[in-house]
Design a protein around this motif. Structure first.
Motif, PDB file in Angstrom:
ATOM      1  N   GLU A   6     -55.739  28.198  40.107  1.00 13.88           N
ATOM      2  CA  GLU A   6     -56.493  29.515  40.092  1.00 13.88           C
ATOM      3  C   GLU A   6     -56.963  30.039  38.791  1.00 13.88           C
ATOM      4  O   GLU A   6     -56.415  29.878  37.837  1.00 13.88           O
ATOM      5  N   LEU A   7     -58.442  30.339  38.650  1.00 12.35           N
ATOM      6  CA  LEU A   7     -59.002  30.856  37.649  1.00 12.35           C
ATOM      7  C   LEU A   7     -58.871  32.525  37.311  1.00 12.35           C
ATOM      8  O   LEU A   7     -58.685  32.848  36.147  1.00 12.35           O
ATOM      9  N   LYS A   8     -58.895  33.178  38.308  1.00 12.26           N
ATOM     10  CA  LYS A   8     -58.770  34.619  38.305  1.00 12.26           C
ATOM     11  C   LYS A   8     -58.407  35.203  39.448  1.00 12.26           C
ATOM     12  O   LYS A   8     -58.669  34.669  40.557  1.00 12.26           O
ATOM     13  N   GLN A   9     -57.603  36.466  39.434  1.00  6.70           N
ATOM     14  CA  GLN A   9     -57.315  37.166  40.677  1.00  6.70           C
ATOM     15  C   GLN A   9     -57.288  38.660  40.313  1.00  6.70           C
ATOM     16  O   GLN A   9     -56.833  38.994  39.209  1.00  6.70           O
ATOM     17  N   VAL A  10     -57.671  39.274  41.383  1.00  8.54           N
ATOM     18  CA  VAL A  10     -57.529  40.975  41.070  1.00  8.54           C
ATOM     19  C   VAL A  10     -56.901  41.529  42.400  1.00  8.54           C
ATOM     20  O   VAL A  10     -57.353  40.914  43.332  1.00  8.54           O
ATOM     21  N   LYS A  11     -55.891  42.485  42.224  1.00  9.38           N
ATOM     22  CA  LYS A  11     -55.286  43.050  43.241  1.00  9.38           C
ATOM     23  C   LYS A  11     -56.131  44.151  43.689  1.00  9.38           C
ATOM     24  O   LYS A  11     -56.652  44.933  42.948  1.00  9.38           O
ATOM     25  N   LEU A  12     -56.255  44.321  45.088  1.00 11.11           N
ATOM     26  CA  LEU A  12     -57.068  45.301  45.588  1.00 11.11           C
ATOM     27  C   LEU A  12     -56.339  46.019  46.782  1.00 11.11           C
ATOM     28  O   LEU A  12     -55.308  45.154  47.673  1.00 11.11           O
ATOM     29  N   ASP A  13     -56.808  47.016  47.507  1.00 13.00           N
ATOM     30  CA  ASP A  13     -56.447  47.270  48.773  1.00 13.00           C
ATOM     31  C   ASP A  13     -57.617  47.538  49.459  1.00 13.00           C
ATOM     32  O   ASP A  13     -58.568  48.434  49.389  1.00 13.00           O
ATOM     33  N   LEU A  14     -58.110  46.474  50.480  1.00  8.29           N
ATOM     34  CA  LEU A  14     -59.283  46.463  51.219  1.00  8.29           C
ATOM     35  C   LEU A  14     -59.065  47.092  52.782  1.00  8.29           C
ATOM     36  O   LEU A  14     -60.139  46.758  53.329  1.00  8.29           O
ATOM     37  N   SER A  15     -57.981  47.315  53.158  1.00  3.88           N
ATOM     38  CA  SER A  15     -57.681  47.946  54.255  1.00  3.88           C
ATOM     39  C   SER A  15     -58.527  49.040  54.571  1.00  3.88           C
ATOM     40  O   SER A  15     -59.196  49.805  53.668  1.00  3.88           O
ATOM     41  N   ARG A  16     -58.774  49.449  55.670  1.00 10.08           N
ATOM     42  CA  ARG A  16     -59.603  50.815  56.466  1.00 10.08           C
ATOM     43  C   ARG A  16     -59.152  51.691  57.262  1.00 10.08           C
ATOM     44  O   ARG A  16     -57.949  50.947  57.950  1.00 10.08           O
ATOM     45  N   THR A  17     -59.273  52.901  57.045  1.00  7.88           N
ATOM     46  CA  THR A  17     -58.709  53.901  58.139  1.00  7.88           C
ATOM     47  C   THR A  17     -59.564  53.514  59.642  1.00  7.88           C
ATOM     48  O   THR A  17     -58.454  54.272  60.446  1.00  7.88           O
ATOM     49  N   LYS A  18     -60.541  53.308  59.692  1.00  7.14           N
ATOM     50  CA  LYS A  18     -61.023  52.841  60.962  1.00  7.14           C
ATOM     51  C   LYS A  18     -61.837  51.765  60.957  1.00  7.14           C
ATOM     52  O   LYS A  18     -62.321  51.421  59.660  1.00  7.14           O
ATOM     53  N   PRO A  19     -62.440  51.207  61.997  1.00  9.10           N
ATOM     54  CA  PRO A  19     -63.198  49.912  62.187  1.00  9.10           C
ATOM     55  C   PRO A  19     -64.359  50.107  61.266  1.00  9.10           C
ATOM     56  O   PRO A  19     -65.041  51.246  61.292  1.00  9.10           O
ATOM     57  N   GLU A  20     -64.822  48.884  60.434  1.00  6.52           N
ATOM     58  CA  GLU A  20     -65.725  49.109  59.768  1.00  6.52           C
ATOM     59  C   GLU A  20     -66.464  47.699  59.483  1.00  6.52           C
ATOM     60  O   GLU A  20     -65.620  46.829  59.394  1.00  6.52           O
ATOM     61  N   ALA A  21     -67.857  47.782  59.459  1.00  9.60           N
ATOM     62  CA  ALA A  21     -68.304  46.357  58.924  1.00  9.60           C
ATOM     63  C   ALA A  21     -68.703  46.312  57.251  1.00  9.60           C
ATOM     64  O   ALA A  21     -69.283  47.092  56.660  1.00  9.60           O
ATOM     65  N   VAL A  22     -67.639  45.732  56.660  1.00 10.27           N
ATOM     66  CA  VAL A  22     -67.638  45.917  55.209  1.00 10.27           C
ATOM     67  C   VAL A  22     -68.654  44.938  54.273  1.00 10.27           C
ATOM     68  O   VAL A  22     -68.405  43.759  54.824  1.00 10.27           O
ATOM     69  N   PRO A  23     -69.349  45.363  53.543  1.00  9.69           N
ATOM     70  CA  PRO A  23     -70.416  44.386  52.750  1.00  9.69           C
ATOM     71  C   PRO A  23     -69.540  43.505  51.914  1.00  9.69           C
ATOM     72  O   PRO A  23     -68.849  44.178  50.848  1.00  9.69           O
ATOM     73  N   VAL A  24     -69.921  42.494  51.758  1.00  5.39           N
ATOM     74  CA  VAL A  24     -69.531  41.335  50.647  1.00  5.39           C
ATOM     75  C   VAL A  24     -70.649  40.691  50.040  1.00  5.39           C
ATOM     76  O   VAL A  24     -71.639  40.298  50.770  1.00  5.39           O
ATOM     77  N   ARG A  25     -70.546  40.607  48.657  1.00  2.00           N
ATOM     78  CA  ARG A  25     -71.791  39.736  48.136  1.00  2.00           C
ATOM     79  C   ARG A  25     -70.937  38.732  47.066  1.00  2.00           C
ATOM     80  O   ARG A  25     -70.131  39.262  46.307  1.00  2.00           O
ATOM     81  N   LEU A  26     -71.578  37.357  46.791  1.00  2.00           N
ATOM     82  CA  LEU A  26     -71.037  36.476  45.915  1.00  2.00           C
ATOM     83  C   LEU A  26     -72.406  36.033  45.226  1.00  2.00           C
ATOM     84  O   LEU A  26     -73.324  35.690  45.969  1.00  2.00           O
ATOM     85  N   VAL A  27     -72.419  36.107  43.863  1.00  2.00           N
ATOM     86  CA  VAL A  27     -73.650  35.584  43.350  1.00  2.00           C
ATOM     87  C   VAL A  27     -72.890  34.398  42.256  1.00  2.00           C
ATOM     88  O   VAL A  27     -72.234  34.661  41.448  1.00  2.00           O
ATOM     89  N   GLY A  28     -73.590  33.316  42.282  1.00  2.00           N
ATOM     90  CA  GLY A  28     -73.516  32.204  41.572  1.00  2.00           C
ATOM     91  C   GLY A  28     -74.461  31.825  40.784  1.00  2.00           C
ATOM     92  O   GLY A  28     -75.420  31.176  41.336  1.00  2.00           O
ATOM     93  N   THR A  29     -74.560  31.948  39.429  1.00  2.00           N
ATOM     94  CA  THR A  29     -75.472  31.682  38.614  1.00  2.00           C
ATOM     95  C   THR A  29     -75.771  30.108  38.110  1.00  2.00           C
ATOM     96  O   THR A  29     -76.533  29.665  37.410  1.00  2.00           O
ATOM     97  N   GLY A  30     -74.225  29.420  38.507  1.00  2.00           N
ATOM     98  CA  GLY A  30     -74.416  27.963  37.844  1.00  2.00           C
ATOM     99  C   GLY A  30     -73.235  28.133  36.773  1.00  2.00           C
ATOM    100  O   GLY A  30     -72.668  27.092  36.628  1.00  2.00           O
ATOM    101  N   ASN A  31     -73.111  29.201  36.069  1.00  2.00           N
ATOM    102  CA  ASN A  31     -72.255  29.406  35.223  1.00  2.00           C
ATOM    103  C   ASN A  31     -71.126  30.551  35.323  1.00  2.00           C
ATOM    104  O   ASN A  31     -70.133  30.323  34.620  1.00  2.00           O
ATOM    105  N   ARG A  32     -71.358  31.231  36.367  1.00  2.00           N
ATOM    106  CA  ARG A  32     -70.572  32.500  36.484  1.00  2.00           C
ATOM    107  C   ARG A  32     -70.680  33.122  37.677  1.00  2.00           C
ATOM    108  O   ARG A  32     -71.734  32.812  38.336  1.00  2.00           O
ATOM    109  N   PHE A  33     -69.476  33.620  38.242  1.00  3.00           N
ATOM    110  CA  PHE A  33     -69.565  34.170  39.452  1.00  3.00           C
ATOM    111  C   PHE A  33     -69.281  35.787  39.299  1.00  3.00           C
ATOM    112  O   PHE A  33     -68.827  36.091  38.497  1.00  3.00           O
TER     113      PHE A  33
END
Length: 284
Positions: free
Chosen positions: A213-240
């Motif tokens: 494991e390189l890194k971890q962040v604690k979050l609360d990703l729960s929702r109060t109602k159904p939702e389509a949550v946007p997610v994005r990953l960018v990989g530059t070749g050196n960084r995420f």
């Protein structure tokens, strides 16, 4: 001269007999006691004694958890910790089924994937997959098996965005970037694993059977109602850079083994239904 006759005291003969009898009785009792002590010790040694001090003749049963992808690994199984060969086979089968899939070289060379930018490529022929259902609206994993889908086009730099259907808790799944070995194209050299859970997001480097494991962040990703949550990953070749709900939540250095090498985008779920829509893949 006449020989002298030995004289025997008639009173000492009974005493001598009683002494011999007492000695024999003592020897017999000693032998019987020693045998009983030895037999008791042998019986106690053969009985399994548990911490409670009681004997438990019932056989122990090993329980194999069916949790998520990073929780159950064959490398952590120590000799003697599993009770039967059938349990070992079950664990190995689960680990084998969870391996990402690499596209075939013929599929890449002969496929229609020359474009670097893709919007909603929800066509089964574009993926090396098992367990995923592709429709015009999106892709959905199966709830009764491990589901793996790898996009057939490789990227050195990549940006991938999509939406995750969330009823209440954010579903658990992995987004992986796979780099194949140059001399063994059917094997993975290194993979970067972005692991999404309802309470955390982490990035790990996986080489062979070892995951760091390189890194971890604690979050609360729960929702109060159904939702389509946007997610994005960018990989530059050196960084995420990972963003959820249009908010940057994690940045991390990309594994050095992937620097300058091609990667394949892979989605992996472990017996959990995950629905993805609005998928966009671009890069170089």
């Amino acid at each position: 001269m006449m020989p002298e006759e030995s004289e025997t005291d008639p009173q000492t003969e009974p005493k001598r007999i009683r002494v011999h009898s007492s000695v024999m009785l003592f020897v017999c009792l000693t032998l019987v006691s020693a045998f009983l002590i030895y037999w008791i010790q042998i019986r106690e040694t053969n009985q399994p004694v548990y911490p409670s001090g009681n004997f438990n003749p019932a056989p122990a049963v090993a329980v194999v958890p069916s949790g998520s992808a990073h929780k159950a690994e064959v490398a952590n199984i120590q000799p003697g910790s599993v009770s039967s060969d059938s349990t070992v086979d079950l664990v190995l089968t689960q680990a084998t089924n969870r391996k990402p899939l690499l596209p075939d070289l013929n599929t890449i060379n002969e496929g229609e994937l020359e474009s670097t930018s893709w919007q909603n490529p929800f066509y089964k022929l574009f993926w090396k997959s098992q367990g995923w259902l592709f429709t015009e609206e999106g892709m959905e994993s199966a709830a009764d098996q491990v589901s793996v889908a790898t996009f057939n086009r490789p990227y050195q730099k990549i940006s991938v965005s999509f939406r995750v259907a969330v009823d209440k808790d954010f579903p658990e799944f992995e987004l992986q970037l796979l780099t194949r070995k140059e001399d063994h194209v059917d094997q993975i050299l290194v993979s970067s694993v972005i692991h999404f859970r309802n309470d955390a997001v982490s990035i790990s480097e996986s080489v062979g059977n070892t995951r760091l494991e390189l890194k971890q962040v604690k979050l609360d990703l729960s929702r109060t109602k159904p939702e389509a949550v946007p997610v994005r990953l960018v990989g530059t070749g050196n960084r995420f850079v990972v963003s959820i709900g249009r908010r940057r939540v994690l940045t991390c250095a990309q594994p050095a083994l992937q620097s300058g090498k091609e990667c394949f985008l892979c989605f992996l779920t472990n017996r959990q239904r995950v629905k993805l829509t609005s998928l966009r893949i671009e890069g170089e």
